[in-house]
Design an enzyme around this catalytic site. Structure first.
Site, PDB file in Angstrom:
ATOM      1  N   GLY A  45       0.834  -1.200   0.000  1.00  0.00           N
ATOM      2  CA  GLY A  45       0.000   0.000   0.000  1.00  0.00           C
ATOM      3  C   GLY A  45       0.861   1.240   0.000  1.00  0.00           C
ATOM      4  N   SER A  46       0.315   2.313   0.544  1.00  0.00           N
ATOM      5  CA  SER A  46       0.999   3.610   0.499  1.00  0.00           C
ATOM      6  C   SER A  46       2.213   3.633   1.441  1.00  0.00           C
ATOM      7  CB  SER A  46       0.017   4.697   0.911  1.00  0.00           C
ATOM      8  OG  SER A  46      -0.488   4.397   2.198  1.00  0.00           O
TER       9      SER A  46
ATOM     10  N   GLU B 135       5.751  -3.474   0.540  1.00  0.00           N
ATOM     11  CA  GLU B 135       5.660  -3.149  -0.899  1.00  0.00           C
ATOM     12  C   GLU B 135       4.864  -1.858  -1.000  1.00  0.00           C
ATOM     13  OE1 GLU B 135       7.119  -4.565  -3.248  1.00  0.00           O
ATOM     14  OE2 GLU B 135       7.519  -6.623  -2.641  1.00  0.00           O
TER      15      GLU B 135
ATOM     16  N   GLY C 294       2.917   1.955   5.159  1.00  0.00           N
ATOM     17  CA  GLY C 294       4.110   1.134   5.408  1.00  0.00           C
ATOM     18  C   GLY C 294       4.885   1.606   6.624  1.00  0.00           C
TER      19      GLY C 294
ATOM     20  N   ARG D 218       2.780   5.876   3.573  1.00  0.00           N
ATOM     21  CA  ARG D 218       2.256   6.248   4.903  1.00  0.00           C
ATOM     22  C   ARG D 218       1.878   4.993   5.691  1.00  0.00           C
ATOM     23  NH1 ARG D 218      -2.076   5.496   6.939  1.00  0.00           N
ATOM     24  NH2 ARG D 218      -3.100   4.935   4.983  1.00  0.00           N
TER      25      ARG D 218
ATOM     26  N   CYS E 109       1.357   0.482  -8.942  1.00  0.00           N
ATOM     27  CA  CYS E 109       2.520   0.956  -8.184  1.00  0.00           C
ATOM     28  C   CYS E 109       3.677   1.215  -9.138  1.00  0.00           C
ATOM     29  CB  CYS E 109       2.904  -0.059  -7.125  1.00  0.00           C
ATOM     30  SG  CYS E 109       3.055  -1.720  -7.770  1.00  0.00           S
TER      31      CYS E 109
HETATM   32  P1  NAD Z   1      -3.440   2.216   1.365  1.00  0.00           P
HETATM   33  O1  NAD Z   1      -2.132   2.409   2.035  1.00  0.00           O
HETATM   34  O2  NAD Z   1      -4.496   3.235   1.550  1.00  0.00           O
HETATM   35  O3  NAD Z   1      -4.110   0.826   1.874  1.00  0.00           O
HETATM   36  C1  NAD Z   1      -3.484  -0.423   1.656  1.00  0.00           C
HETATM   37  C2  NAD Z   1      -3.950  -1.409   2.704  1.00  0.00           C
HETATM   38  O4  NAD Z   1      -3.403  -1.048   3.978  1.00  0.00           O
HETATM   39  C3  NAD Z   1      -5.462  -1.464   2.919  1.00  0.00           C
HETATM   40  O5  NAD Z   1      -5.842  -2.801   3.142  1.00  0.00           O
HETATM   41  C4  NAD Z   1      -5.665  -0.614   4.172  1.00  0.00           C
HETATM   42  O6  NAD Z   1      -6.811  -0.943   4.907  1.00  0.00           O
HETATM   43  C5  NAD Z   1      -4.416  -0.964   4.953  1.00  0.00           C
HETATM   44  N1  NAD Z   1      -3.961   0.037   5.914  1.00  0.00           N
HETATM   45  C6  NAD Z   1      -4.008   1.381   5.794  1.00  0.00           C
HETATM   46  N2  NAD Z   1      -3.425   1.957   6.870  1.00  0.00           N
HETATM   47  C7  NAD Z   1      -2.975   0.953   7.654  1.00  0.00           C
HETATM   48  C8  NAD Z   1      -2.264   0.903   8.897  1.00  0.00           C
HETATM   49  N3  NAD Z   1      -1.917   2.009   9.558  1.00  0.00           N
HETATM   50  N4  NAD Z   1      -1.958  -0.304   9.428  1.00  0.00           N
HETATM   51  C9  NAD Z   1      -2.307  -1.440   8.781  1.00  0.00           C
HETATM   52  N5  NAD Z   1      -2.990  -1.459   7.614  1.00  0.00           N
HETATM   53  C10 NAD Z   1      -3.320  -0.270   7.050  1.00  0.00           C
HETATM   54  O7  NAD Z   1      -3.123   1.982  -0.186  1.00  0.00           O
HETATM   55  P2  NAD Z   1      -4.134   1.873  -1.412  1.00  0.00           P
HETATM   56  O8  NAD Z   1      -4.689   3.204  -1.727  1.00  0.00           O
HETATM   57  O9  NAD Z   1      -5.081   0.720  -1.223  1.00  0.00           O
HETATM   58  O10 NAD Z   1      -3.136   1.423  -2.600  1.00  0.00           O
HETATM   59  C11 NAD Z   1      -2.370   2.295  -3.351  1.00  0.00           C
HETATM   60  C12 NAD Z   1      -0.940   2.329  -2.855  1.00  0.00           C
HETATM   61  O11 NAD Z   1      -0.382   1.018  -2.830  1.00  0.00           O
HETATM   62  C13 NAD Z   1      -0.039   3.124  -3.783  1.00  0.00           C
HETATM   63  O12 NAD Z   1       0.846   3.897  -3.010  1.00  0.00           O
HETATM   64  C14 NAD Z   1       0.703   2.047  -4.551  1.00  0.00           C
HETATM   65  O13 NAD Z   1       1.939   2.467  -5.091  1.00  0.00           O
HETATM   66  C15 NAD Z   1       0.881   1.014  -3.496  1.00  0.00           C
HETATM   67  N6  NAD Z   1       1.141  -0.312  -4.062  1.00  0.00           N
HETATM   68  C16 NAD Z   1       2.422  -0.799  -3.999  1.00  0.00           C
HETATM   69  C17 NAD Z   1       2.715  -2.034  -4.569  1.00  0.00           C
HETATM   70  C18 NAD Z   1       4.112  -2.579  -4.535  1.00  0.00           C
HETATM   71  O14 NAD Z   1       4.274  -3.755  -4.794  1.00  0.00           O
HETATM   72  N7  NAD Z   1       5.139  -1.792  -4.236  1.00  0.00           N
HETATM   73  C19 NAD Z   1       1.699  -2.774  -5.200  1.00  0.00           C
HETATM   74  C20 NAD Z   1       0.410  -2.249  -5.233  1.00  0.00           C
HETATM   75  C21 NAD Z   1       0.145  -1.014  -4.661  1.00  0.00           C
END
Ligand code: NAD
Length: 504
Positions: free
Chosen positions: A238-239, A260, A243, A241, A294
């Site tokens: 995910g983002s 990731e 991570g 932030r 991503c």
């Molecule tokens: P997001 O960070 O909003 O959410 C991702 C997941 O994390 C969701 O399931 C969410 O509920 C959970 N989450 C959010 N805050 C959390 C916390 N504090 N603790 C635990 N879990 C939490 O991301 P998104 O909008 O769903 O996805 C887009 C982002 O993901 C982009 O930044 C993209 O680059 C990244 N991404 C990276 C990869 C990679 O392999 N590097 C692959 C796909 C997406």
């Protein structure tokens, strides 16, 4: 739409907590609606805290038995899951498109990726090799072996609602681990559908609890996973932030995390680049999945000698992109996933002129379509000093930045906080090798004459710096899902100490 949902066993309202069995849950009800037209796809009863506790306890209990099953036999279950995903490829691909808005070929491609990683994991189940070493002590033997690790927490993003789960779960399963999956709140139905496919296949073996699921309506269950000592490894996508928060919570309890996170990927287009390779590579990389990968190309670093030609050809190609219902043939770009994503697009566009850039194509929300979530793919004349180009805006905005020489281009490529994917287009082998050298691209992925996105599962996938340093999928990524044990056996009659130490 209803046919697709019912062929995947989805009801109007579905449970969102599965451990060894369906776990009774009294959490809030989450509505999954399609960004294509806002239609409700289904409802999910989220896991509450009690349900979460039970799912993780069940996953641990199942792990205690699953770890004893020989790895090739575990591989056999994953093979059957891969085949079940094959059978449902079209319906699942369509559900991915309906729920997150990517075009159907990309939705199906994502399911194909899950199938591919299942195949990879089956082979891996007979190759979880450890090294053997020569002991410095006479009549001693040393070797390393890899044991299952435990419950793996998998937190996934909305944009790859099937593939990223598969990268982790298929590998974890052959490694002898069990998985607790916390999907994105934006794509819960895909998770319910996949989980039910896995469970129905695994049921034959009595091990349906290898794959469990907790759906939440926000990040809370993800936060619980991150601080849960029963989960030795958390793989979070995910983002940046998110991570940072996960890394802190997992680090606090000295757990293992695979992160990731966001990317801010650039392609370098040299003045000798073959435009017949550049055009499709950059177009797919920048516009595919409506800029919500991503690995999306966010920055095109273009040699000043060909800047105008590049912009002219690229805007010409952008003009031909059909925006609309991602299930319709010929459409290349569907909607963004949510209104929040549209607001982020608008905010970035609003900063362009203030930071000294200009819009060369696009920049608007598209009106008159079935939802307010469609935006124009956008090309921006930009320069490397703009703050905007250092951030990841999860939308189809391509910043085109001029450079004079390869050193400047590599510095621009590396001059952002993220380090996921990168690429160079050139026919000059010396320049290509400089880009790939230790002093070249600082990203986890560096390509030559192809774009930054569309990675194959055979390589380890991930990136450096703010992208989190994690690696998933192929190569030796499996090692993170196991614990390493170094073993020394004395088959002699003496008890020599290492380093020749004589004690007493
Ligand atoms: P997001 O960070 O909003 O959410 C991702 C997941 O994390 C969701 O399931 C969410 O509920 C959970 N989450 C959010 N805050 C959390 C916390 N504090 N603790 C635990 N879990 C939490 O991301 P998104 O909008 O769903 O996805 C887009 C982002 O993901 C982009 O930044 C993209 O680059 C990244 N991404 C990276 C990869 C990679 O392999 N590097 C692959 C796909 C997406």
């Amino acid at each position: 739409m209803r046919d697709t949902l019912s062929s995947l066993g989805l009801e109007a309202t579905n449970p969102g907590a599965f451990g060894k069995g369906v776990v009774t849950s009294a959490g809030p009800t989450l509505i999954s609606s399609s960004p294509i037209d806002g239609a409700e796809l289904g409802r999910i009863v989220c896991a509450d805290v009690a349900a979460y506790e039970q799912v993780v306890a069940d996953a641990h209990e199942v792990f205690l038995e699953w770890r004893k099953v020989p790895a090739p036999e575990r591989g056999n279950l994953v093979r059957k899951i891969g085949n079940a995903l094959r059978d449902s490829k079209h319906s699942l691909g369509k559900l991915v498109s309906l729920e997150m808005g990517k075009i159907l070929p990309e939705g199906e491609g994502e399911v194909q990726e899950a199938i591919d990683i299942a195949d990879f994991a089956v082979g891996l189940s007979r190759q979880l090799y450890g090294k053997s070493m020569h002991s410095e002590r006479r009549h001693h033997r040393m070797y390393e072996q890899w044991h299952p690790l435990g419950v793996i927490g998998v937190i996934t993003a909305f944009n790859f609602p099937a593939a990223v789960w598969a990268w982790n779960s298929m590998i974890a399963a052959v490694c002898g681990d069990t998985v607790v999956w916390k999907p994105s709140e934006l794509t819960p139905l895909t998770a319910v559908a996949i989980n039910s496919i896995c469970r129905s296949v695994a049921k034959e073996t009595g091990f349906e609890g290898v794959f469990s699921l907790v759906v939440g309506d926000g990040p809370d269950l993800g936060k619980r996973i991150a601080s849960d000592r029963r989960v030795p490894c958390v793989s979070a996508t995910g983002s940046c932030r998110m991570g940072r928060e996960v890394a802190k919570a997992v680090g606090d309890r000295l757990g293992r995390s695979i992160l990731e996170l966001g990317g801010n990927n650039a392609v370098i287009v040299m003045d000798d680049a073959d435009m017949e390779l550049v055009m499709p590579g950059v177009l797919f990389g920048a516009v595919g999945t409506a800029g919500q990968r991503c690995t999306t190309i966010r920055r095109a670093l273009v040699h000043e000698k060909i800047y105008d030609t590049f912009v002219e050809r690229m805007t010409g190609a952008y003009r031909q992109i059909k925006i609309g219902n991602p299930l319709e043939k010929g459409v290349l770009m569907g909607p963004l996933v949510s209104q929040t994503a549209v607001e982020a697009y608008k905010a970035a566009i609003g900063r362009v002129a203030k930071e000294g850039g200009s819009i060369l194509y696009g920049g608007n929300v598209v009106s008159g379509l079935a939802s307010p979530l469609y935006v124009e793919p956008t090309i921006v004349r930009a320069h490397g000093a703009m703050e905007l180009v250092k951030e990841e805006t999860f939308a189809p905005i391509l910043y085109v930045i001029p450079f004079k020489g390869v050193d400047e281009a590599i510095a621009l490529n590396n001059g952002v906080p993220q380090g996921l994917s990168s690429a160079i287009f050139t026919r000059n082998i010396t320049i290509a090798e400089r880009f790939l050298s230790a002093a070249g691209s600082d990203c986890g992925i560096a390509n030559v004459n192809i774009g930054t996105s569309g990675a194959e599962i055979g390589g380890a996938f991930g990136g450096e710096k703010d992208t989190g340093g994690g690696r998933e999928s192929g190569s030796d990524s499996w090692k993170q899902y196991m614990r390493r044990q170094t073993t020394t056996i004395n088959y002699g009659d003496d008890a020599p100490l290492a380093q020749g130490v004589v004690f007493g």
